[in-house]
Design a protein around this motif. Structure first.
Motif, PDB file in Angstrom:
ATOM      1  N   GLY A  99       0.854  -1.194   0.000  1.00 18.62           N
ATOM      2  CA  GLY A  99       0.000   0.000   0.000  1.00 18.62           C
ATOM      3  C   GLY A  99       0.880   1.231   0.000  1.00 18.62           C
ATOM      4  N   GLY A 100       0.460   2.241  -0.725  1.00 20.67           N
ATOM      5  CA  GLY A 100       1.159   3.526  -0.691  1.00 20.67           C
ATOM      6  C   GLY A 100       2.590   3.491  -1.208  1.00 20.67           C
ATOM      7  N   TYR A 101       2.935   2.463  -1.949  1.00 19.63           N
ATOM      8  CA  TYR A 101       4.326   2.269  -2.401  1.00 19.63           C
ATOM      9  C   TYR A 101       5.302   2.184  -1.225  1.00 19.63           C
ATOM     10  CZ  TYR A 101       2.905   2.734  -7.251  1.00 19.63           C
ATOM     11  OH  TYR A 101       2.316   2.523  -8.477  1.00 19.63           O
ATOM     12  N   THR A 184      -3.946  -4.248  -4.336  1.00 19.44           N
ATOM     13  CA  THR A 184      -4.838  -3.087  -4.262  1.00 19.44           C
ATOM     14  C   THR A 184      -4.029  -1.796  -4.217  1.00 19.44           C
ATOM     15  OG1 THR A 184      -6.547  -4.331  -3.100  1.00 19.44           O
ATOM     16  CG2 THR A 184      -6.579  -1.949  -2.818  1.00 19.44           C
ATOM     17  N   SER A 185      -4.456  -0.836  -5.007  1.00 17.75           N
ATOM     18  CA  SER A 185      -3.867   0.499  -5.000  1.00 17.75           C
ATOM     19  C   SER A 185      -2.427   0.437  -5.509  1.00 17.75           C
ATOM     20  CB  SER A 185      -3.983   1.094  -3.606  1.00 17.75           C
ATOM     21  OG  SER A 185      -3.785   2.465  -3.671  1.00 17.75           O
ATOM     22  N   ALA A 186      -1.432   0.846  -4.696  1.00 19.43           N
ATOM     23  CA  ALA A 186      -0.052   0.672  -5.160  1.00 19.43           C
ATOM     24  C   ALA A 186       0.199  -0.813  -5.420  1.00 19.43           C
ATOM     25  CB  ALA A 186       0.926   1.216  -4.134  1.00 19.43           C
ATOM     26  N   ILE A 228      -2.964   2.361  -8.762  1.00 16.56           N
ATOM     27  CA  ILE A 228      -2.418   3.732  -8.803  1.00 16.56           C
ATOM     28  C   ILE A 228      -1.199   3.661  -9.724  1.00 16.56           C
ATOM     29  CG2 ILE A 228      -1.540   5.667  -7.454  1.00 16.56           C
ATOM     30  CD1 ILE A 228      -4.389   5.024  -6.699  1.00 16.56           C
ATOM     31  N   MET A 362      -9.875  14.717  -4.287  1.00 14.72           N
ATOM     32  CA  MET A 362      -9.140  14.382  -3.069  1.00 14.72           C
ATOM     33  C   MET A 362      -7.745  14.985  -3.067  1.00 14.72           C
ATOM     34  SD  MET A 362      -8.187  10.560  -1.850  1.00 14.72           S
ATOM     35  CE  MET A 362      -6.492  10.443  -1.382  1.00 14.72           C
ATOM     36  N   LYS A 363      -7.175  15.157  -4.247  1.00 13.12           N
ATOM     37  CA  LYS A 363      -5.773  15.586  -4.321  1.00 13.12           C
ATOM     38  C   LYS A 363      -5.650  16.953  -4.980  1.00 13.12           C
ATOM     39  CE  LYS A 363      -4.022  10.903  -4.222  1.00 13.12           C
ATOM     40  NZ  LYS A 363      -3.161   9.857  -4.776  1.00 13.12           N
ATOM     41  N   PHE A 368       0.285  13.487  -8.212  1.00 11.34           N
ATOM     42  CA  PHE A 368       1.275  12.414  -8.002  1.00 11.34           C
ATOM     43  C   PHE A 368       2.705  12.936  -8.041  1.00 11.34           C
ATOM     44  CE2 PHE A 368      -2.675  10.770  -9.554  1.00 11.34           C
ATOM     45  CZ  PHE A 368      -2.932   9.767  -8.636  1.00 11.34           C
ATOM     46  N   GLU A 377       4.534   9.519  -4.281  1.00 13.70           N
ATOM     47  CA  GLU A 377       5.175   9.069  -5.520  1.00 13.70           C
ATOM     48  C   GLU A 377       6.494   9.800  -5.760  1.00 13.70           C
ATOM     49  OE1 GLU A 377       1.982   9.634  -5.088  1.00 13.70           O
ATOM     50  OE2 GLU A 377       1.060   7.696  -5.546  1.00 13.70           O
ATOM     51  N   ASP A 442      -8.711   8.492  -5.567  1.00 16.99           N
ATOM     52  CA  ASP A 442      -7.259   8.453  -5.333  1.00 16.99           C
ATOM     53  C   ASP A 442      -6.471   8.619  -6.627  1.00 16.99           C
ATOM     54  OD1 ASP A 442      -8.073   7.623  -2.649  1.00 16.99           O
ATOM     55  OD2 ASP A 442      -5.974   7.046  -2.403  1.00 16.99           O
ATOM     56  N   HIS A 472     -11.945   3.883  -2.373  1.00 20.40           N
ATOM     57  CA  HIS A 472     -10.586   3.367  -2.569  1.00 20.40           C
ATOM     58  C   HIS A 472     -10.347   2.150  -1.665  1.00 20.40           C
ATOM     59  CE1 HIS A 472      -6.490   3.618  -3.855  1.00 20.40           C
ATOM     60  NE2 HIS A 472      -6.053   3.661  -2.601  1.00 20.40           N
TER      61      HIS A 472
HETATM   62  C1  DHB Z   1      -2.116   4.509  -2.553  1.00 18.98           C
HETATM   63  C2  DHB Z   1      -3.011   5.568  -2.512  1.00 18.98           C
HETATM   64  C3  DHB Z   1      -2.714   6.728  -3.168  1.00 18.98           C
HETATM   65  O1  DHB Z   1      -3.568   7.780  -3.164  1.00 18.98           O
HETATM   66  C4  DHB Z   1      -1.518   6.839  -3.866  1.00 18.98           C
HETATM   67  O2  DHB Z   1      -1.240   7.994  -4.510  1.00 18.98           O
HETATM   68  C5  DHB Z   1      -0.633   5.770  -3.927  1.00 18.98           C
HETATM   69  C6  DHB Z   1      -0.941   4.616  -3.272  1.00 18.98           C
HETATM   70  C7  DHB Z   1      -2.444   3.243  -1.834  1.00 18.98           C
HETATM   71  O3  DHB Z   1      -3.484   3.195  -1.157  1.00 18.98           O
HETATM   72  O4  DHB Z   1      -1.678   2.279  -1.976  1.00 18.98           O
END
Ligand code: DHB
Length: 490
Positions: A99-101, A184-186, A228, A362-363, A368, A377, A442, A472
């Protein structure tokens, strides 16, 4: 090969590269090193062997993350079958917890976020072998403070884990030709990148540096929730989607003085400068979309004009309409959503601008590649010695950080699945399932739509949908996920 690869190898891996022949860790799976576990799934007890914290490369940079948990149903050691699967034919479910890198440890079977069984446990109960890889991430450092998990570390690690499974395919239950990645996500982005880039030689020097097994790393199928991904175009996509929406609701994650994680929603309004950045980024998106030559199922071109209108946007609208129709058909009350037109049980139209309002921004721009290098990122694209960098020309040119630097072109290329789908010297996964909820902001829904459409246009099997009102998140429709997997492998 070694000489040229040294040039693009991250600094931190050069010492490891000199020692690939005599690794510190064996790449041979130790079949005897397990504990037996029993868990209950829907009233039925499941017994399995747990091989945990298995280092999957011979020269790991970080043994906290370059490890995998492998779980095998006990029946397979007794010649048994589960459903249509045996020790030889069971697919390998490959869920990452990224998650979130951020760095991620391997996952394990148990409860999911919502309290039910998680995907790994459900997979075991259905006869899958489960292999959950850990991977380095954007904050990983060694004892001397050198960053060891910057791009492309996470994808290199996932590929190395796949190679380990192939290397041990003969002695391990499960079929390494049937690896199904999930994230999921990253983690969804990395799942997609893993599937897109199978066996591409660009990653080879990095794999050699950590002592990955000398095997193929293509996979059978990809499941990706809210990927993402396509980060170098996601900045423009986000501003195109949320163009004109100047109020935002940001989730800020911080740690307090006691190291507790604090999550708070911060509301704000874009400044005049941010609106200008938004407009400039948004204006870049049509040329990108048009460069892809995307086509819909009828072969009609999906494009955008200079105002950001056109068939590509109509296509996104049609996806949201399909999603609303499915929700309506399953009994969801949509009457509170004035932007949906329903007539005789059919969703006949939506006001897409109002849908985007309801979705909400949201952003802030750049979403990014932030001009002040503050996005996660930016940290992903750092180096061994520089924590954050830009990865788009626009952000580097408009950076508010005086001495900002830009990631090298190779690293940026290695992180984007769009560069690899169906290209030469690549074995892109044939089977894809991509989900992006209609309440997810996201990233732009266009990013998943571009990924799915590119794959479809190149002949891959793609199951793509925008599930209704889903924010998300991932793994929320496990029954449907497992039906898709069973249809591919049963
Ligand atoms: C995730 C969420 C984000 O908004 C993002 O920019 C990168 C990763 C995540 O939940 O993994």
């Amino acid at each position: 090969l070694l000489v040229s690869s040294m040039l693009i190898m991250p600094l931190n891996s050069i010492s490891a590269a000199s020692d690939t022949t005599s690794g510190q860790y064996s790449l041979d799976f130790s079949t005897a090193s397990y504990t037996q576990k029993t868990m209950t799934v829907n009233g039925q007890s499941i017994t399995f062997r747990a091989y945990e914290n298995v280092v999957y490369v011979s020269n790991p940079v970080d043994t906290k993350y370059e490890i995998m948990n492998i779980y095998v149903p006990e029946q397979y050691y007794e010649g048994g079958t589960i459903g249509s699967y045996s020790a030889d034919t069971a697919p390998i479910f490959f869920p990452n917890s990224i998650g979130g890198y951020m760095p991620a440890e391997p996952g394990s079977p148990g409860q999911g976020m919502g309290g039910g069984n998680n995907a790994a446990l459900l997979a075991l109960s259905k006869g899958y072998v489960v292999a959950s890889p850990g991977a380095r991430g954007r904050t990983t450092q060694d004892e001397s403070g050198t960053y060891t998990g910057k791009a492309p570390a996470a994808i290199v690690d996932l590929k190395a884990a796949v190679r380990y499974l192939r290397h041990n395919d003969k002695i391990m239950p499960g079929d390494a030709e049937k690896i199904i990645s999930n994230g999921t996500s990253a983690g969804g982005a990395l799942s997609a990148l893993l599937g897109a880039s199978g066996n591409n030689p660009d990653y080879e020097p990095y794999l050699q540096a950590i002592g990955a097994a000398d095997e193929r790393d293509d996979i059978f199928a990809v499941s990706a929730y809210t990927p993402i991904t396509n980060l170098d175009n996601a900045n423009a996509a986000y501003e195109w989607e949320f163009s004109g929406i100047n109020d935002y609701s940001k989730l800020e994650i911080s740690t307090d003085t006691d190291y507790h994680i604090q999550r708070k929603t911060v509301k704000g309004t874009l400044t005049a400068d941010q609106i200008q950045v938004s407009n400039e980024l948004s204006a870049m998106f049509p040329a990108y979309v048009n460069s892809l030559n995307l086509k819909n199922a009828n072969g009609n071109a999906l494009t955008l004009d200079e105002n950001g209108e056109g068939t590509f946007r109509d296509y996104l609208k049609s996806l949201v309409i399909s999603s609303a129709q499915k929700a309506l058909d399953s009994g969801t009350d949509l009457s509170d959503k004035s932007w949906i037109t329903i007539s005789n049980g059919k969703v006949t139209d939506i006001n897409y601008d109002q849908y985007v309002q309801y979705l909400g921004r949201m952003k802030t721009p750049g979403a990014f590649d932030a001009l002040d290098l503050s996005a996660g990122e930016n940290q992903l694209f750092g180096t061994a010695t520089t924590d954050t960098q830009h990865f788009t020309e626009y952000a580097q040119a408009h950076s508010t950080v005086a001495d900002s630097t830009m990631a090298d072109a190779t690293t940026i290329k290695l992180m984007n699945p769009m560069n690899y789908i169906g290209t030469e010297s690549t074995d892109t996964s044939k089977n894809w399932r991509i989900r992006f909820g209609t309440k997810d902001s996201d990233t732009a829904n266009a990013i998943s739509a571009i990924l799915a459409t590119t794959l479809k246009n190149k002949g891959y099997a793609v199951d793509f949908a925008l599930p209704w009102d889903v924010p998300h998140s991932g793994d929320y429709d496990l029954q449907e996920l497992f039906t898709w997997m069973a249809d591919l492998t049963g």
